[in-house]
Write a protein that holds these residues in place. Sequence first.
Motif, PDB file in Angstrom:
ATOM      1  N   GLU A 284       2.378   5.642   2.890  1.00 40.72           N
ATOM      2  CA  GLU A 284       2.065   4.326   3.460  1.00 40.72           C
ATOM      3  C   GLU A 284       0.933   3.671   2.677  1.00 40.72           C
ATOM      4  O   GLU A 284      -0.085   4.290   2.367  1.00 40.72           O
ATOM      5  CB  GLU A 284       1.686   4.435   4.926  1.00 40.72           C
ATOM      6  CG  GLU A 284       1.399   3.081   5.558  1.00 40.72           C
ATOM      7  CD  GLU A 284       1.254   3.108   7.070  1.00 40.72           C
ATOM      8  OE1 GLU A 284       0.918   2.054   7.638  1.00 40.72           O
ATOM      9  OE2 GLU A 284       1.470   4.173   7.673  1.00 40.72           O
ATOM     10  N   VAL A 285       1.115   2.395   2.372  1.00 43.72           N
ATOM     11  CA  VAL A 285       0.120   1.622   1.633  1.00 43.72           C
ATOM     12  C   VAL A 285      -0.899   1.063   2.622  1.00 43.72           C
ATOM     13  O   VAL A 285      -0.531   0.375   3.579  1.00 43.72           O
ATOM     14  CB  VAL A 285       0.778   0.478   0.842  1.00 43.72           C
ATOM     15  CG1 VAL A 285      -0.281  -0.343   0.100  1.00 43.72           C
ATOM     16  CG2 VAL A 285       1.811   1.033  -0.135  1.00 43.72           C
ATOM     17  N   ALA A 286      -2.165   1.356   2.392  1.00 42.92           N
ATOM     18  CA  ALA A 286      -3.221   0.886   3.279  1.00 42.92           C
ATOM     19  C   ALA A 286      -3.538  -0.584   3.010  1.00 42.92           C
ATOM     20  O   ALA A 286      -3.370  -1.087   1.894  1.00 42.92           O
ATOM     21  CB  ALA A 286      -4.478   1.734   3.074  1.00 42.92           C
ATOM     22  N   SER A 287      -4.015  -1.254   4.039  1.00 47.28           N
ATOM     23  CA  SER A 287      -4.459  -2.642   3.865  1.00 47.28           C
ATOM     24  C   SER A 287      -5.757  -2.650   3.069  1.00 47.28           C
ATOM     25  O   SER A 287      -6.649  -1.833   3.316  1.00 47.28           O
ATOM     26  CB  SER A 287      -4.697  -3.300   5.220  1.00 47.28           C
ATOM     27  OG  SER A 287      -3.492  -3.391   5.949  1.00 47.28           O
ATOM     28  N   PRO A 288      -5.885  -3.559   2.103  1.00 43.89           N
ATOM     29  CA  PRO A 288      -7.147  -3.645   1.362  1.00 43.89           C
ATOM     30  C   PRO A 288      -8.250  -4.206   2.251  1.00 43.89           C
ATOM     31  O   PRO A 288      -7.988  -4.763   3.319  1.00 43.89           O
ATOM     32  CB  PRO A 288      -6.814  -4.607   0.218  1.00 43.89           C
ATOM     33  CG  PRO A 288      -5.683  -5.435   0.742  1.00 43.89           C
ATOM     34  CD  PRO A 288      -4.902  -4.548   1.659  1.00 43.89           C
ATOM     35  N   ALA A 289      -9.478  -4.064   1.804  1.00 45.87           N
ATOM     36  CA  ALA A 289     -10.602  -4.659   2.526  1.00 45.87           C
ATOM     37  C   ALA A 289     -10.373  -6.158   2.678  1.00 45.87           C
ATOM     38  O   ALA A 289      -9.866  -6.812   1.749  1.00 45.87           O
ATOM     39  CB  ALA A 289     -11.894  -4.393   1.760  1.00 45.87           C
ATOM     40  N   PRO A 290     -10.718  -6.735   3.832  1.00 47.96           N
ATOM     41  CA  PRO A 290     -10.389  -8.146   4.091  1.00 47.96           C
ATOM     42  C   PRO A 290     -10.876  -9.108   3.019  1.00 47.96           C
ATOM     43  O   PRO A 290     -10.158 -10.039   2.638  1.00 47.96           O
ATOM     44  CB  PRO A 290     -11.076  -8.411   5.443  1.00 47.96           C
ATOM     45  CG  PRO A 290     -11.134  -7.073   6.103  1.00 47.96           C
ATOM     46  CD  PRO A 290     -11.354  -6.084   4.995  1.00 47.96           C
ATOM     47  N   GLU A 291     -12.107  -8.900   2.523  1.00 47.39           N
ATOM     48  CA  GLU A 291     -12.623  -9.847   1.527  1.00 47.39           C
ATOM     49  C   GLU A 291     -11.868  -9.740   0.205  1.00 47.39           C
ATOM     50  O   GLU A 291     -11.625 -10.754  -0.473  1.00 47.39           O
ATOM     51  CB  GLU A 291     -14.121  -9.636   1.303  1.00 47.39           C
ATOM     52  CG  GLU A 291     -14.519  -8.285   0.731  1.00 47.39           C
ATOM     53  CD  GLU A 291     -14.706  -7.202   1.783  1.00 47.39           C
ATOM     54  OE1 GLU A 291     -15.293  -6.152   1.444  1.00 47.39           O
ATOM     55  OE2 GLU A 291     -14.264  -7.396   2.942  1.00 47.39           O
ATOM     56  N   VAL A 292     -11.459  -8.521  -0.175  1.00 50.28           N
ATOM     57  CA  VAL A 292     -10.663  -8.341  -1.391  1.00 50.28           C
ATOM     58  C   VAL A 292      -9.279  -8.945  -1.190  1.00 50.28           C
ATOM     59  O   VAL A 292      -8.749  -9.648  -2.065  1.00 50.28           O
ATOM     60  CB  VAL A 292     -10.561  -6.847  -1.755  1.00 50.28           C
ATOM     61  CG1 VAL A 292      -9.592  -6.633  -2.918  1.00 50.28           C
ATOM     62  CG2 VAL A 292     -11.931  -6.293  -2.103  1.00 50.28           C
ATOM     63  N   ALA A 293      -8.665  -8.684  -0.046  1.00 54.89           N
ATOM     64  CA  ALA A 293      -7.334  -9.221   0.246  1.00 54.89           C
ATOM     65  C   ALA A 293      -7.334 -10.741   0.217  1.00 54.89           C
ATOM     66  O   ALA A 293      -6.417 -11.372  -0.333  1.00 54.89           O
ATOM     67  CB  ALA A 293      -6.860  -8.722   1.608  1.00 54.89           C
TER      68      ALA A 293
END
Length: 309
Positions: A284-293
């Motif tokens: 499973e691919v994790a969500s990136p940090a919000p600011e990076v995303a």
Amino acid sequence: MSKIDSATAEELARLKRERDAVVLAHYYVAPEVQAIADYVGDSFALAKLAVSLPQRTLVIAGVQFMGESMKLLNPKKTVLLPEPGADCPMAHMATRDTVEAARAAYGDDLAVVCYVNSTIEVKSWSDVCVTSSNAVKVVRALPQTHILFIPDRNLGRYVAEQVPEKHVLLNDGCCPFHAAIAAREVAELKRAHPQAPVLAHPECTQDVLELADCIGSTAELIAYAQESSADELIVVTMDGVAAEIDRRCGGAKRLFFVDESSCPEMDKITLASVVACLRDGTGEVASPAPEVAERAAATLERMLACAGR
């Protein structure tokens, strides 16, 4: 296209129903993986397509940056990579220092243009993303005169030739597998098959591109092969594209590749690994940090604004 045994086909169908899943495969993966995919395409086309699909689970038969892009554009869906260890070396071939040095030198008249074949972090340092099919259009549309093109120097050089009004700075990165294709090998194929057009991806080196009749993205090369009246084609990219060309042309074209033309990272993805990730929910691919995303997603949105959706 490879045939899949009925037991495997039945298991895949059951697992997809149970997980509400869809399988998306890149053109470079093995033919048997393409054969079981619901959709086959290039990385960004698949990531965009996934946004419109109703399934809650997305299996991307591709390398790490493709899973990252798919998660970025589909944050509420589960994204699974059959082989999390499959990585694109070029995706990491840019540094923050290179970007900051260019910004210091050229200020507001610099745009950092990032090839989609890059990590989320690299995208987050950039101003706009591009694909191999829209890079020229996007760069031409940018208001800045100075362009830092990361991470691929070969695609960057090709873009610079097409947009001479821009000052394009090249980064020292490349696809090592496309860059390893030698012009000598392509010339030998041309001598052996003089009527065969040469189709080349712009990740190849300049001396290879000088031998090409068609330069384009993976999807563009496949479309050229489909539309060409030639019975023989010299295809200068990864040999996984043969499966899609054969499918579209009914196996009627003879395709020639240089001896070493497979992507060893894509080759890590197998039919067994697709089944396993669906069965076990692994990769499973994790969500990136919000600011990076947020910053990385903005580069994709700017690309769509420049090149059209």
